[in-house]
Design an enzyme around this catalytic site. Sequence first.
Site, PDB file in Angstrom:
ATOM      1  N   LYS A  23      -8.566  -3.602 -13.066  1.00  0.00           N
ATOM      2  CA  LYS A  23      -7.827  -4.117 -14.227  1.00  0.00           C
ATOM      3  C   LYS A  23      -8.095  -5.611 -14.338  1.00  0.00           C
ATOM      4  O   LYS A  23      -8.422  -6.253 -13.339  1.00  0.00           O
ATOM      5  CB  LYS A  23      -6.319  -3.887 -14.029  1.00  0.00           C
ATOM      6  CG  LYS A  23      -5.522  -3.852 -15.311  1.00  0.00           C
ATOM      7  CD  LYS A  23      -5.557  -2.482 -15.963  1.00  0.00           C
ATOM      8  CE  LYS A  23      -4.765  -2.443 -17.246  1.00  0.00           C
ATOM      9  NZ  LYS A  23      -4.683  -1.078 -17.776  1.00  0.00           N
TER      10      LYS A  23
HETATM   11  P1  NAD Z   1      -1.078  -2.710 -28.019  1.00  0.00           P
HETATM   12  O1  NAD Z   1      -1.161  -4.160 -27.732  1.00  0.00           O
HETATM   13  O2  NAD Z   1      -1.998  -2.090 -28.993  1.00  0.00           O
HETATM   14  O3  NAD Z   1       0.421  -2.329 -28.470  1.00  0.00           O
HETATM   15  C1  NAD Z   1       1.548  -2.668 -27.723  1.00  0.00           C
HETATM   16  C2  NAD Z   1       2.756  -2.384 -28.602  1.00  0.00           C
HETATM   17  O4  NAD Z   1       3.950  -2.564 -27.849  1.00  0.00           O
HETATM   18  C3  NAD Z   1       2.878  -3.316 -29.808  1.00  0.00           C
HETATM   19  O5  NAD Z   1       3.385  -2.586 -30.904  1.00  0.00           O
HETATM   20  C4  NAD Z   1       3.903  -4.348 -29.346  1.00  0.00           C
HETATM   21  O6  NAD Z   1       4.562  -4.971 -30.429  1.00  0.00           O
HETATM   22  C5  NAD Z   1       4.815  -3.443 -28.554  1.00  0.00           C
HETATM   23  N1  NAD Z   1       5.695  -4.102 -27.572  1.00  0.00           N
HETATM   24  C6  NAD Z   1       5.376  -4.999 -26.614  1.00  0.00           C
HETATM   25  N2  NAD Z   1       6.447  -5.319 -25.895  1.00  0.00           N
HETATM   26  C7  NAD Z   1       7.478  -4.590 -26.418  1.00  0.00           C
HETATM   27  C8  NAD Z   1       8.843  -4.471 -26.103  1.00  0.00           C
HETATM   28  N3  NAD Z   1       9.395  -5.164 -25.104  1.00  0.00           N
HETATM   29  N4  NAD Z   1       9.602  -3.595 -26.834  1.00  0.00           N
HETATM   30  C9  NAD Z   1       9.066  -2.884 -27.851  1.00  0.00           C
HETATM   31  N5  NAD Z   1       7.765  -2.959 -28.176  1.00  0.00           N
HETATM   32  C10 NAD Z   1       6.995  -3.813 -27.472  1.00  0.00           C
HETATM   33  O7  NAD Z   1      -1.186  -2.000 -26.587  1.00  0.00           O
HETATM   34  P2  NAD Z   1      -1.613  -0.507 -26.274  1.00  0.00           P
HETATM   35  O8  NAD Z   1      -3.075  -0.497 -25.997  1.00  0.00           O
HETATM   36  O9  NAD Z   1      -1.034   0.415 -27.279  1.00  0.00           O
HETATM   37  O10 NAD Z   1      -0.901  -0.303 -24.864  1.00  0.00           O
HETATM   38  C11 NAD Z   1       0.478   0.064 -24.782  1.00  0.00           C
HETATM   39  C12 NAD Z   1       0.756   0.559 -23.372  1.00  0.00           C
HETATM   40  O11 NAD Z   1      -0.114   1.683 -23.093  1.00  0.00           O
HETATM   41  C13 NAD Z   1       0.489  -0.453 -22.255  1.00  0.00           C
HETATM   42  O12 NAD Z   1       1.424  -0.233 -21.214  1.00  0.00           O
HETATM   43  C14 NAD Z   1      -0.897  -0.082 -21.771  1.00  0.00           C
HETATM   44  O13 NAD Z   1      -1.137  -0.497 -20.437  1.00  0.00           O
HETATM   45  C15 NAD Z   1      -0.838   1.428 -21.895  1.00  0.00           C
HETATM   46  N6  NAD Z   1      -2.147   2.081 -21.986  1.00  0.00           N
HETATM   47  C16 NAD Z   1      -3.028   1.763 -22.980  1.00  0.00           C
HETATM   48  C17 NAD Z   1      -4.248   2.426 -23.035  1.00  0.00           C
HETATM   49  C18 NAD Z   1      -5.231   2.182 -24.156  1.00  0.00           C
HETATM   50  O14 NAD Z   1      -6.237   2.909 -24.221  1.00  0.00           O
HETATM   51  N7  NAD Z   1      -5.016   1.237 -25.042  1.00  0.00           N
HETATM   52  C19 NAD Z   1      -4.578   3.397 -22.072  1.00  0.00           C
HETATM   53  C20 NAD Z   1      -3.635   3.711 -21.090  1.00  0.00           C
HETATM   54  C21 NAD Z   1      -2.416   3.047 -21.062  1.00  0.00           C
END
Ligand code: NAD
Length: 424
Positions: free
Chosen positions: A112
């Site tokens: 990561k």
């Molecule tokens: P992103 O940046 O596209 O979206 C994150 C979202 O969460 C946004 O809408 C943001 O406004 C919101 N957010 C942040 N803090 C918040 C809070 N305290 N309360 C409410 N909303 C909040 O990120 P993403 O890629 O969608 O990732 C989201 C989660 O999924 C993370 O934990 C990430 O590690 C996990 N994840 C992502 C992927 C991927 O392929 N993108 C894969 C596995 C896991």
Amino acid sequence: MIRQETQASGNGILQTALHNFEQAVNRLQLSDEIAGKILGPKERIELTLSPILPNGHVLNLKAFVVRHNDVLGPAKGGIRMTPDVTLDDVTGLAMEMTWKTSVIGVPFGGGKSGIRVDPMSLTPEGKEVVIRAFTRGARRHLGPEIYVPAPDMGTNELDMARIRDCISYSQATSITDGCFVTGKPVILGGVAGRREATGKGVVYTVLALCRKLGMKIEGLRVAVQGFGNVGSVAACEIARNGAKIVAVSDVTGALGAPDGLDPAALAAQVQQTGSVVGFPGTKEVDPAQVLEADCDVLIPAATQSQITEKNADRIAARIIAEGANAPTTPEADGILNRRGVLIIPDILCNAGGVFVSYLEYTQETQREQMTIEEVEGRLATRMTDRFRDVDELTEKNGLTMRDAAMNLAVQRVVDGVLARGLLP
Ligand code: NAD
């Protein structure tokens, strides 16, 4: 032993990851030697970057790269760009990636990265400068056989395109030799369907669990915390299957919609305004209410440690599908398990992204082109198969889904360690 070695404290991702590993070590009765070897991390790098923004301002910021374990293959895991990401967070997330790649069955280890800056404070040009500075700074730690990053919170496919461009530019070549980064735009070697893969994968595990429980998807009430890549795609996909999205939040605010809302239209609004707030036909609610919403399925898809001992008692959902990484603290996990809430654990639930990253990696390595039908078919099959494997172990050994997934994941890494031999 584990905590002493890492000196981890507090209530963050690393503590959750260590707790889950510790429990698996005990269940699998691993020796100290094997547990210590897997505990890692293999490499934990802190960088100081000083990019010059287009406005002439010099930004001094920290960035981190962690390779937790590469027994089963090169480390794989996204780049998180947030104002508060720490080296410990990145270490915990890298450890989770080791289990995720293992449980989903791709030949990768866990890694990561983190860049400590608020992406919303940067112009698009400024963000490009920061991403290129990170790529140059971390260059020694990136590579198809070392560590292959992808998007995570705060980064997207355009950022991945800039990483590839930066590396190929520095090599004076048009393309890179092998896959240095996944989650790229299709026009630059990305695989069709990667952006949607994590959110769709989340939904495939929910559908599999509902099938097992005899629950109908039609009319299922779903609440989603976080409406970025994972949350918005998961909401659209589950709604496409007949479910109703009754509550949504992002970092700017939260919405309640007891009769359901149109997630595709909401995603279009977020594209335009950057916020879920003000969506027609919904009322603004306290963000805490989204986690506690009256619903059947809760999809935390924002950030870590959102479901804690403070709110676990008030979670109304019967199923929690962990789209985010480590959204549930160990204390909350215990409370929810006692209450009979079924949790599809992050290392299984959100593994669709890394599975399709693996397809992108092989496509680029073999200079192949995969169709969207092939990618989506393989994603659906893999998520459903691995859900079944975890579910079988859950039933056979009377475990929670988290414990069963961890047993499978850690055991595969142990098998890899033993097959490689203990000495280098
Ligand atoms: P992103 O940046 O596209 O979206 C994150 C979202 O969460 C946004 O809408 C943001 O406004 C919101 N957010 C942040 N803090 C918040 C809070 N305290 N309360 C409410 N909303 C909040 O990120 P993403 O890629 O969608 O990732 C989201 C989660 O999924 C993370 O934990 C990430 O590690 C996990 N994840 C992502 C992927 C991927 O392929 N993108 C894969 C596995 C896991």
